[in-house]
Structure formats: structure tokens, C-alpha cells
Design a protein around this motif. Structure first.
Motif, short mmCIF file in Angstrom:
data_model
loop_
_atom_site.label_atom_id
_atom_site.label_comp_id
_atom_site.label_asym_id
_atom_site.label_seq_id
_atom_site.Cartn_x
_atom_site.Cartn_y
_atom_site.Cartn_z
N ASP A 50 34.04 32.31 21.34
CA ASP A 50 34.26 30.98 20.75
C ASP A 50 35.17 31.12 19.54
N LEU A 51 36.32 30.46 19.58
CA LEU A 51 37.32 30.59 18.51
C LEU A 51 36.78 30.12 17.17
N ILE A 52 36.08 28.99 17.16
CA ILE A 52 35.54 28.47 15.89
C ILE A 52 34.56 29.49 15.28
N ASP A 53 33.68 30.04 16.10
CA ASP A 53 32.73 31.05 15.61
C ASP A 53 33.47 32.25 15.03
N ASP A 54 34.50 32.70 15.74
CA ASP A 54 35.28 33.85 15.26
C ASP A 54 35.95 33.55 13.92
N LEU A 55 36.55 32.36 13.82
CA LEU A 55 37.22 31.98 12.58
C LEU A 55 36.22 31.91 11.43
N LYS A 56 35.07 31.32 11.71
CA LYS A 56 34.04 31.19 10.66
C LYS A 56 33.55 32.55 10.19
N SER A 57 33.45 33.50 11.11
CA SER A 57 32.93 34.82 10.71
C SER A 57 33.99 35.63 9.94
N GLU A 58 35.26 35.29 10.12
CA GLU A 58 36.33 36.06 9.47
C GLU A 58 36.82 35.43 8.16
N LEU A 59 36.69 34.12 8.04
CA LEU A 59 37.25 33.42 6.88
C LEU A 59 36.15 32.90 5.97
N SER A 60 36.54 32.45 4.78
CA SER A 60 35.53 31.92 3.87
C SER A 60 36.13 30.90 2.91
N GLY A 61 35.25 30.22 2.21
CA GLY A 61 35.66 29.29 1.15
C GLY A 61 36.51 28.12 1.62
N ASN A 62 37.35 27.63 0.71
CA ASN A 62 38.19 26.47 1.01
C ASN A 62 39.22 26.76 2.10
N PHE A 63 39.66 28.03 2.18
CA PHE A 63 40.61 28.40 3.23
C PHE A 63 39.97 28.18 4.60
N GLU A 64 38.73 28.63 4.73
CA GLU A 64 38.00 28.42 5.99
C GLU A 64 37.87 26.93 6.30
N ARG A 65 37.57 26.14 5.28
CA ARG A 65 37.38 24.69 5.49
C ARG A 65 38.65 24.02 6.01
N VAL A 66 39.80 24.45 5.48
CA VAL A 66 41.07 23.87 5.94
C VAL A 66 41.30 24.25 7.41
N ILE A 67 41.13 25.53 7.72
CA ILE A 67 41.38 26.02 9.09
C ILE A 67 40.44 25.35 10.09
N ILE A 68 39.15 25.26 9.75
CA ILE A 68 38.19 24.62 10.67
C ILE A 68 38.52 23.13 10.81
N GLY A 69 38.94 22.50 9.70
CA GLY A 69 39.36 21.09 9.74
C GLY A 69 40.53 20.90 10.69
N MET A 70 41.48 21.83 10.64
CA MET A 70 42.66 21.75 11.53
C MET A 70 42.27 21.93 12.99
#
Length: 319
Positions: A50-70
Motif C-alpha cells: 500500500d503506497l499510503i502506508d509506505d509513505l507514512k512509514s517513511e515520512l514525518s511531520g508537515n512534509f508527510e502531511r503535504v504528501i499524503i494530502g496530495m
């Protein structure tokens, strides 16, 4: 565009030791919302993760929030933001006003459907349980998505509406408040622009100036009561609805400016506006920002944010 190629690029950026944030930014900011959704599906079917799960496990903070929002479909992103506005600590009135006053009837209809599916209750239920008084009534009215979206201007009605707004203001937003709201929440944009023109002729000042003086009067009360704060929220809502009707990109430019000026950053607003408007009217917002504040939005973000968070916002801003 090859969804499979982009999916593989994202996997490569996250596989093994460390994360290649630049590659993630590069890949995702060159795609539009629907392409990102295709990548999401392809990632799962070709990589089995799952791409969202992978992104969440690799990223953090406001950067993560922007990427997940996108990575979130447009309507669902609005739904998540509205839910956060009513369910977080306190109510984020600015977020409620911003989304409900700026979206089209069709967008609001989709938001309502999606909200019910996501949370098992209606958006209206949550607004009602989290807000009060006239402010609640206006938000509920906006959340029905029942504004006239035509272009017809009835001049006699515009005169009548302007008089009604003037009297409601003069009477300290008392008896005619309900009528005031029904005008602002249901009339079409072109009709309202005419109403604001007529209002200026009657009151000898702009409607936003009338609202401003009313708000400052309340703020000068020695000990503002809870009802005063509700009243201020209603006035704020009226003011922002007027601004949004007049010039939507200028309204969002102001939202962005206020999210970054002064001490600290209102990251919720900054992220939401950058993500939700990046493919709609970002060029117009940038132009209005420069006109209004004499500095580019790009330079403002550059001076206010840092790291990967700054990098991704600058890519969404462009130029």
C-alpha cells in the motif's frame, strides 16, 4: 505518463536504507491528482504494497502531511479537513468557512455524500454539535450547497438586498441577521457583486469596512462574553464570504499570507490551501499575492518554511 514507471520510482525511493525524499517530491509534484490515483492503484497491483502506508512509514511531520494530502482525492481531502476542523481540540472556524464558502454546489454535494460514507454521520450533524447560534445557522446553510449558480442580476432585488444588509448592520446585526445570511448564502455571485456596489452607495463605505468596524467594536468590550465571540465568528464568516464572492484567488492569497506572517506558521491552513488549490487557481493566487503584498508567494514560503516541507510547497507553488 506511465503509472507503472512512477510506482517503481516511488518504491525505489523508499526501499532499503534511508529515503530519497527528493525523488518522492520530484515524482509526485509532476503528476496531477488523477494520475496520482492511478499510481496508487498500480503500486498495489505491481508491488503488492500500500503506497499510503509506505509513505507514512517513511515520512514525518508537515512534509508527510503535504504528501499524503496530495495523494488524497480532492473531495476526500476536503472531507478529512472538515472532520479535523470539528473533531480536533476546539473548532477550526477558519477551515469550515474556507471550504464551505469557496466550493461549488456540486463539490459540496460530493463532500456531503463522502462525509456520510466516511464517518457514518452527516456533516450537518457535526457542524450542529460543534458550533452554535447564528454562526451554526450560516454554516448549515452553506453546507446544503444550495446557492444560485446562475448569472442573472435582478436590479430591483439587488437594491432591496443592499438596503436589507445596510439595516441589518445599522441595527447592530440584530433582527435582520437571518435575512442577511439568506442573501449571502443563496444569491448568485453576479447578483451579490451588484448588491455590494449598491451597498457602497447607501452606506458610503464598503461592506467589508462596515463589518470591520463592527468587529473592532466588539473586541473593544472590556470582557467579551461567549456570545460576543459567536458574534465575531459570524461577522468573520460574513466578511470571508464577501471576499470569496468578490475574488476567490485574492481570498486564498490572503489566507496564505495570514498563515505565514508574524510569529509561527498556521501549517493547517498553509498545507490545505497549497494542496487543494495547486491544480485549480494557483497561478491566479500567486498573481493576487504579489499584487496585494508586494512579495511573491514563492519567496514568502521560502522564508517561512524549511527542509523537505519547504521543497514540496515550493514545487506546488511553482515559479
Amino acid at each position: 505518463f506511465s503509472a507503472e514507471q512512477e510506482a517503481q520510482a516511488l518504491r525505489k525511493a523508499m526501499k532499503g536504507f534511508g529515503t530519497d525524499e527528493d525523488a518522492i517530491i520530484e515524482t509526485l509534484t509532476k503528476l496531477n491528482v488523477s494520475q496520482r490515483q492511478q499510481v496508487l492503484i498500480t503500486y498495489k497491483s505491481t508491488i503488492g504494497r500500500d503506497l499510503i502506508d509506505d509513505l507514512k512509514s517513511e515520512l514525518s511531520g508537515n512534509f508527510e502531511r503535504v504528501i499524503i494530502g496530495m495523494m488524497t482525492p480532492t473531495t476526500l481531502y476536503d472531507v478529512h479537513e472538515l472532520r479535523r476542523a470539528v473533531k480536533g481540540a476546539g473548532t477550526d472556524e477558519g477551515c469550515l468557512i474556507e471550504i464551505l464558502a469557496s466550493r461549488t454546489n456540486e463539490e459540496i454535494r460530493r463532500i456531503n455524500e463522502s462525509y456520510k460514507l466516511q464517518y457514518g454521520c452527516t456533516l450537518e450533524d457535526d457542524i450542529v454539535s460543534d458550533t452554535s447560534s447564528m454562526f451554526r445557522r450560516v454554516l448549515v446553510s452553506l453546507a446544503t450547497g444550495n446557492r444560485d449558480e446562475g448569472m442573472y442580476v435582478d436590479d430591483a432585488l439587488a437594491q432591496q438586498d443592499a438596503q436589507c444588509l445596510y439595516e441589518a448592520g445599522e441595527k447592530k446585526w440584530g433582527t435582520d441577521e437571518v435575512q442577511f445570511m439568506s442573501i449571502l448564502c443563496t444569491r448568485n455571485r453576479f447578483h451579490l457583486l451588484r448588491v455590494f456596489d449598491v451597498y457602497r452607495g447607501i452606506a458610503n463605505k464598503d461592506i467589508t469596512d462596515s463589518i470591520k468596524s463592527e468587529m473592532s467594536g466588539d473586541l473593544e468590550d472590556a470582557l467579551p462574553s461567549p456570545s460576543v465571540f459567536i458574534h465575531l465568528n459570524t461577522l468573520l464568516l460574513v466578511s470571508l464570504t464577501v471576499k470569496c464572492t468578490r475574488n476567490k484567488p485574492a481570498y486564498f492569497a490572503e489566507r496564505l499570507y495570514k498563515s505565514m506572517k508574524g510569529l509561527g506558521t498556521d501549517d493547517n491552513t498553509l498545507i490545505r490551501v497549497m494542496v487543494s488549490r495547486s491544480e485549480i487557481d494557483m497561478l491566479d493566487i500567486r498573481r493576487e499575492f504579489l499584487t496585494m503584498y508586494g512579495k511573491s508567494l514563492y519567496s514568502f514560503i521560502k522564508g517561512d518554511c524549511s527542509g523537505d516541507y519547504r521543497k514540496v510547497l515550493l514545487r506546488l507553488c511553482g515559479g
